[in-house]
Design an enzyme around this catalytic site. Sequence first.
Site, PDB file in Angstrom:
ATOM      1  N   CYS A 187       0.831  -1.208   0.000  1.00  0.00           N
ATOM      2  CA  CYS A 187       0.000   0.000   0.000  1.00  0.00           C
ATOM      3  C   CYS A 187       0.861   1.251   0.000  1.00  0.00           C
ATOM      4  O   CYS A 187       2.026   1.224   0.396  1.00  0.00           O
ATOM      5  CB  CYS A 187      -0.873   0.062   1.263  1.00  0.00           C
ATOM      6  SG  CYS A 187      -2.131  -1.201   1.412  1.00  0.00           S
ATOM      7  N   ASP A 188       0.241   2.335  -0.410  1.00  0.00           N
ATOM      8  CA  ASP A 188       0.820   3.650  -0.193  1.00  0.00           C
ATOM      9  C   ASP A 188      -0.328   4.631   0.028  1.00  0.00           C
ATOM     10  O   ASP A 188      -1.327   4.595  -0.708  1.00  0.00           O
ATOM     11  CB  ASP A 188       1.679   4.102  -1.375  1.00  0.00           C
ATOM     12  CG  ASP A 188       2.644   5.203  -0.970  1.00  0.00           C
ATOM     13  OD1 ASP A 188       3.558   4.916  -0.178  1.00  0.00           O
ATOM     14  OD2 ASP A 188       2.478   6.358  -1.412  1.00  0.00           O
TER      15      ASP A 188
END
Length: 202
Positions: free
Chosen positions: A87-88
């Site tokens: 994720c970011d």
Amino acid sequence: MKKIEEPSKEALLIKEKESILTLASSSENRRKMLEDAGIKLRIYSPNIEEKKTGSSFSEILRNISRLKMENYISSSFFDERISAISCDTLVLFSDSLLGKPESRKEAFEMLSLFSSKAQEVITGITVYNKNSRSVRTESVISRVIFKSLSEHDINEYLDTGDYIGAAGAYRIQKNGYRLISRIEGSWSNVVGLPLEMLYKML
């Protein structure tokens, strides 16, 4: 807003599907959300240059998330028998993406700007699915509306130290919930891992 401490329904549903996952992220927030639901985690810290490229803010986050997954899959740590997540997350405010403040002064300036205003929290999420041996990337947007904040309110929050290392200078799962009037969309996305989307992707 109320503080949410117990594992969410989505996190518990994910555990029913996946008792072990690889988390291609060094985020303590993401790790805690999954471990609190009883999911065993393998942790991999991706080594990439986070270039902000894309035709939209959501695409930028999706691209970074996918790069993290590609870095994990190309590593010796990769295990095709275990599903994986990368994720970011960034905060979008006044058409600017905000990362982590570098100082208390910068954190104060961020939170002062947020007072009585709305912002968007965008997460790019990539999942390697062990069953299909495929990789899929999505993005999730939540809208966060802040209370009217006085200098005292902000300094009292900054005294907790929660702002350190937090995108947008706050952590809603700790003391940051006191700053928020309401959330439109996924609460877990604001923490950094949209569990509802993750469940669908798995």
